[in-house]
Design a protein around this motif. Structure first.
Motif, PDB file in Angstrom:
ATOM      1  N   VAL A   1       0.765  -1.176   0.020  1.00 51.60           N
ATOM      2  CA  VAL A   1       0.103   0.112  -0.046  1.00 51.60           C
ATOM      3  C   VAL A   1       0.847   1.189   0.118  1.00 51.60           C
ATOM      4  N   LEU A   2       0.457   1.935  -0.900  1.00 51.62           N
ATOM      5  CA  LEU A   2       1.654   3.347  -1.160  1.00 51.62           C
ATOM      6  C   LEU A   2       0.769   4.505  -1.113  1.00 51.62           C
ATOM      7  N   MET A   3       1.069   5.442  -0.172  1.00 54.95           N
ATOM      8  CA  MET A   3       0.553   6.670   0.037  1.00 54.95           C
ATOM      9  C   MET A   3       1.437   7.966  -0.130  1.00 54.95           C
ATOM     10  N   THR A   4       1.094   9.000  -0.378  1.00 56.65           N
ATOM     11  CA  THR A   4       1.866  10.294  -0.376  1.00 56.65           C
ATOM     12  C   THR A   4       1.014  11.079   0.729  1.00 56.65           C
ATOM     13  N   ASP A   5       1.905  11.612   1.510  1.00 57.77           N
ATOM     14  CA  ASP A   5       1.393  12.266   2.599  1.00 57.77           C
ATOM     15  C   ASP A   5       2.217  13.392   3.116  1.00 57.77           C
ATOM     16  N   HIS A   6       3.697  13.065   3.573  1.00 59.24           N
ATOM     17  CA  HIS A   6       4.822  13.912   4.173  1.00 59.24           C
ATOM     18  C   HIS A   6       5.044  15.374   3.439  1.00 59.24           C
ATOM     19  N   PHE A   7       5.055  14.869   1.908  1.00 57.70           N
ATOM     20  CA  PHE A   7       5.434  16.235   1.009  1.00 57.70           C
ATOM     21  C   PHE A   7       4.323  16.841   0.255  1.00 57.70           C
ATOM     22  N   VAL A   8       3.010  16.489   0.677  1.00 59.38           N
ATOM     23  CA  VAL A   8       2.014  16.957  -0.341  1.00 59.38           C
ATOM     24  C   VAL A   8       1.322  18.281   0.407  1.00 59.38           C
ATOM     25  N   PRO A   9       1.005  19.104  -0.481  1.00 58.64           N
ATOM     26  CA  PRO A   9       1.120  19.337  -1.705  1.00 58.64           C
ATOM     27  C   PRO A   9       2.598  19.718  -1.899  1.00 58.64           C
ATOM     28  N   ALA A  10       3.339  19.445  -3.156  1.00 58.03           N
ATOM     29  CA  ALA A  10       4.587  19.847  -3.298  1.00 58.03           C
ATOM     30  C   ALA A  10       4.705  21.522  -3.207  1.00 58.03           C
ATOM     31  N   VAL A  11       5.839  21.805  -2.604  1.00 58.80           N
ATOM     32  CA  VAL A  11       6.006  23.250  -2.304  1.00 58.80           C
ATOM     33  C   VAL A  11       7.393  23.907  -2.967  1.00 58.80           C
ATOM     34  N   ASP A  12       8.160  22.818  -3.196  1.00 53.72           N
ATOM     35  CA  ASP A  12       9.468  23.419  -3.760  1.00 53.72           C
ATOM     36  C   ASP A  12       9.712  22.400  -4.990  1.00 53.72           C
ATOM     37  N   ALA A  13      10.878  22.263  -5.595  1.00 51.44           N
ATOM     38  CA  ALA A  13      11.462  21.482  -6.697  1.00 51.44           C
ATOM     39  C   ALA A  13      11.544  20.056  -6.200  1.00 51.44           C
ATOM     40  N   GLN A  14      12.216  19.955  -5.123  1.00 53.40           N
ATOM     41  CA  GLN A  14      12.618  18.573  -4.442  1.00 53.40           C
ATOM     42  C   GLN A  14      11.371  18.009  -4.156  1.00 53.40           C
ATOM     43  N   SER A  15      10.457  18.533  -3.334  1.00 53.05           N
ATOM     44  CA  SER A  15       9.147  17.851  -3.153  1.00 53.05           C
ATOM     45  C   SER A  15       8.409  17.259  -4.053  1.00 53.05           C
ATOM     46  N   ALA A  16       8.242  18.305  -5.303  1.00 53.22           N
ATOM     47  CA  ALA A  16       7.816  17.730  -6.543  1.00 53.22           C
ATOM     48  C   ALA A  16       8.397  16.556  -7.089  1.00 53.22           C
TER      49      ALA A  16
ATOM     50  N   LEU B   1      -5.177   4.314   5.493  1.00 53.87           N
ATOM     51  CA  LEU B   1      -5.377   2.931   5.845  1.00 53.87           C
ATOM     52  C   LEU B   1      -6.607   2.225   6.257  1.00 53.87           C
ATOM     53  N   ALA B   2      -6.851   2.847   7.737  1.00 54.92           N
ATOM     54  CA  ALA B   2      -7.865   2.476   8.357  1.00 54.92           C
ATOM     55  C   ALA B   2      -9.163   2.969   7.746  1.00 54.92           C
ATOM     56  N   GLU B   3      -9.470   3.992   7.076  1.00 50.96           N
ATOM     57  CA  GLU B   3     -10.404   4.373   6.509  1.00 50.96           C
ATOM     58  C   GLU B   3     -10.804   3.570   5.318  1.00 50.96           C
ATOM     59  N   GLN B   4      -9.741   3.141   4.675  1.00 52.75           N
ATOM     60  CA  GLN B   4     -10.029   2.114   3.493  1.00 52.75           C
ATOM     61  C   GLN B   4     -10.365   0.667   3.781  1.00 52.75           C
ATOM     62  N   GLY B   5     -10.369   0.452   4.926  1.00 52.98           N
ATOM     63  CA  GLY B   5     -10.706  -0.815   5.630  1.00 52.98           C
ATOM     64  C   GLY B   5      -9.759  -1.832   5.161  1.00 52.98           C
ATOM     65  N   LEU B   6      -8.366  -1.449   4.980  1.00 59.58           N
ATOM     66  CA  LEU B   6      -7.187  -2.571   4.697  1.00 59.58           C
ATOM     67  C   LEU B   6      -6.579  -3.225   5.849  1.00 59.58           C
ATOM     68  N   LEU B   7      -7.203  -2.904   7.029  1.00 59.33           N
ATOM     69  CA  LEU B   7      -6.606  -3.638   8.144  1.00 59.33           C
ATOM     70  C   LEU B   7      -7.500  -4.648   8.775  1.00 59.33           C
ATOM     71  N   GLN B   8      -7.163  -5.945   8.999  1.00 58.29           N
ATOM     72  CA  GLN B   8      -8.005  -6.733   9.719  1.00 58.29           C
ATOM     73  C   GLN B   8      -7.343  -7.366  11.000  1.00 58.29           C
ATOM     74  N   PRO B   9      -8.225  -7.717  11.722  1.00 59.97           N
ATOM     75  CA  PRO B   9      -7.766  -8.423  12.968  1.00 59.97           C
ATOM     76  C   PRO B   9      -6.681  -9.629  12.897  1.00 59.97           C
ATOM     77  N   GLY B  10      -5.648  -9.819  13.494  1.00 59.35           N
ATOM     78  CA  GLY B  10      -4.781 -11.187  13.259  1.00 59.35           C
ATOM     79  C   GLY B  10      -3.750 -10.894  12.205  1.00 59.35           C
ATOM     80  N   MET B  11      -4.193  -9.858  11.354  1.00 59.13           N
ATOM     81  CA  MET B  11      -3.099  -9.261  10.345  1.00 59.13           C
ATOM     82  C   MET B  11      -1.550  -9.057  10.688  1.00 59.13           C
ATOM     83  N   PHE B  12      -0.682  -9.473  10.002  1.00 60.58           N
ATOM     84  CA  PHE B  12       0.629  -9.156  10.162  1.00 60.58           C
ATOM     85  C   PHE B  12       1.205  -8.054   9.266  1.00 60.58           C
TER      86      PHE B  12
END
Ligand code: SF4
Lengths: 170, 421
Positions: free
Chosen positions: B61-76, B105-116
């Motif tokens: 599962v891949l997310m963008t969250d730390h650098f959004v929205p891009a504010v400079d050339a590096q984050s873009a 991750l929680a909103e999308q229901g991607l976690l289930q009890p017992g999962m690793f």
């Protein structure tokens, strides 16, 4: 990882990874990031640390963020080994994966700034050349020896998986 | 052999009947969470170097969250590379600018009890509220996970923490977490913290995750909450049917804990953690002479819908003090939409709050809202290490959304009970 010989930098308890790899420089390459390593705690450290120098610290060294740039910055600056009373779990794992010796060292308070140490992490030996005292420490856990002998996680992965051509997704 | 919940999950993931604490095992990973911060930008060059692909794109599962929205050339550039990674490896569960990874991750229901599950971020512990093992690892180890689908670990001990009783007005899960940092300390490495008691049973999931999120501040491997009807409802609300055996993932009644701590929620008062660590916590009242330049409501831990409701309850018909700024960065796009629909955002903006885009924002000094030299901030985030939110000489006080909002109104740290009757 064996046979590091260097001078000591002393840090206290709960040195966190935000101070080793500050968020303000997070987008920068490791060369830039490393110049700010630990500047909030000791601004003299990054400009003056020499290759092979050793960090001696208190409890929970490396607490906080999982950022691997924390041990990477230390390794980039040439730190040869870290002796701490205890380590945070993620930092410990990261450091070992980069082949940076992280040893649990309850006697940290007996070591002074600038002391010269010889650290043999495989044998679990620390010698303080300045005071003449020798210490036995816990060696690196046996199940990690194969990976460490290979030079860290990446060389180990290369050896084990690198040859096989794996599926590349769809 | 009687086992705690974490032992049972690890036993299943390592194909054993049971595991002992301290034992070293290799686990099969059910889900790997990668974020823009320590994900593709650090992992992809290594995959190229190894000449290999990923073990299973459907388990990543891949997310963008730390650098959004891009504010400079590096984050873009970092965001562009993250998007290209998703395309190159066929990652279907790619959530681009949908909110902070742990929350989405929680909103999308991607976690289930017992999962690793493993995440490339220390607050991956957030997911443990769903009764699964979810812990944080560095990017180099996530490279290993993405290539092999496996990870080694030492089976952790379990510390049981029970909170019983009802919250007083103006107190919340965040106050529990800050209090625990002081009581348990931040050096509980190689332990898992399992939360229980009537207080937790009565919490909704958006509050339960606060406890497991801040298990990271306790230094724990992860935090866990045994699943119940509330857990299953949250999974269903995400449009996913819970696994048939979901409720079976519990500690045995005779399982051995390293320690058990019991707390009375009725005695809990609003907490504030003073600079520069979460364990510097004490009653909010003790800090009432501290002037605030910035009040920040944000982060995975502190800007979910329930958090925005707490803030709005305080801010209603009040205004932010002159000389103080209030910044609010909702935890996800869904949070933003729900808070817009129910009037919460209007209340915040009318009180003088500044609304920021969803994402990690100022929490780790990577997005909008960074502190200048010597500035003082009160924040609903989870860490206040020196320089965490900006300049090395800035100071961050941690608190619940109630306390942050009350402090914004007063311009100094304020016990929210002064404003809530
Ligand atoms: S909001 Fe803060 S604590 Fe949460 S994932 Fe982002 S940077 Fe980390």
């Amino acid at each position: 990882m064996t046979g590091v010989n260097g001078n000591v930098w002393v840090f206290g308890d709960e040195i966190n990874t935000d101070t080793m790899a500050p968020g303000l420089y997070f987008k920068e390459p490791i060369e830039v990031m490393a110049t700010h390593c630990l500047e909030a705690v000791n601004p003299d450290f990054a400009p003056n640390v020499k290759s092979g120098d050793i960090i001696v610290a208190g409890t929970n060294f490396g607490m906080g963020s999982a950022r691997e740039q924390a041990p990477m910055a230390l390794a980039h600056l040439g730190v040869g080994a870290i002796l701490a009373k205890s380590f945070s779990r993620i930092f410990y794992r990261n450091a070992i994966n980069f082949g940076l010796a992280a040893l649990i060292f309850p006697q940290a308070d007996e070591i002074g700034i600038g002391d010269e140490l010889v650290v043999d992490s495989a044998a679990g030996q620390v010698k303080n050349l300045s005071s003449g005292v020798h210490y036995e420490v816990e060696a690196i856990p046996a199940h990690l020896v194969e990976m460490i002998d290979a030079g860290g996680l990446m060389p180990w992965l290369k050896k084990t998986y690198g040859k096989k051509e794996q599926g590349k997704g769809q | 052999m009687a086992q705690t919940l974490v032992q049972k999950i690890i036993a299943r993931a390592s194909s054993r009947d049971c595991v002992r604490t301290g034992e070293i095992v290799t686990c099969n990973v059910d889900l790997a969470l990668l974020l823009d911060s320590g994900g593709p930008r650090r992992i992809w060059p290594r995959l190229k170097d190894l000449g290999v692909g990923v073990w299973d794109p459907d388990r990543i599962v891949l997310m963008t969250d730390h650098f959004v929205p891009a504010v400079d050339a590096q984050s873009a550039a970092i965001l562009k590379l993250t998007r290209e990674f998703a395309k190159e490896f066929g990652i279907k569960n790619f959530f681009d600018m949908q909110g902070i990874g742990h929350v989405v991750l929680a909103e999308q229901g991607l976690l289930q009890p017992g999962m690793f599950a493993c995440g490339g971020d220390s607050h991956s512990t957030n997911g443990g509220a769903f009764g699964c093992y979810m812990a944080g690892f560095g990017a180099i180890e996530m490279t290993g996970v993405v290539v092999t689908g496996e990870i080694w670990l030492q089976v952790p001990e379990t510390i049981r923490v029970n909170w019983d009783g009802d919250f007083h007005k103006g107190t919340a899960a965040k106050d529990i977490s800050l209090k625990l940092c002081r009581e348990l300390g931040m050096d509980n490495a190689f332990c898992t913290v399992e939360f229980g008691g009537s207080t937790i049973a009565n919490m909704q999931m958006t509050e339960r995750v606060v406890l497991t999120n801040m298990a990271a501040e306790l230094g724990a491997e992860t935090g866990l909450i045994e699943p119940d009807a509330v857990t299953l409802d949250a999974i269903r609300a995400a449009g996913v049917e819970p696994d048939a055996d979901a409720l079976e993932w519990r500690s045995d009644s005779d399982a051995e804990y390293l320690a058990t701590h019991n707390f009375d929620t009725g005695r809990l008062v609003p907490q504030v953690a003073a600079p520069h660590k979460p364990s510097n916590s004490g009653p909010a009242d003790d800090y009432s002479d501290v002037h605030i330049d910035q009040a920040y409501i944000g982060a995975c831990v502190g800007a979910k819908l329930s958090d925005l409701h707490m803030a709005a309850e305080v801010l209603k018909d009040r205004t932010v003090a002159k000389g103080t700024r209030l910044l609010v960065a909702p935890s996800s796009k869904r949070t933003m939409a729900e808070a817009a629909a129910d009037g919460t955002l209007a209340t915040i903006v009318e009180a003088g709050g500044n609304l920021l885009p969803t994402g990690c924002g100022a929490c780790a000094a990577m997005g909008a809202g960074i502190l200048a030299e010597d500035e003082v901030c009160i924040s609903s985030t989870n860490r206040n290490f020196q320089g965490r939110m900006g300049a090395n000489s800035s100071s961050v006080y941690l608190a619940s959304p109630y306390t942050v909002a009350a402090s914004a109104v007063a311009g100094r740290i304020t016990d929210p009970r002064e404003l809530l009757f």
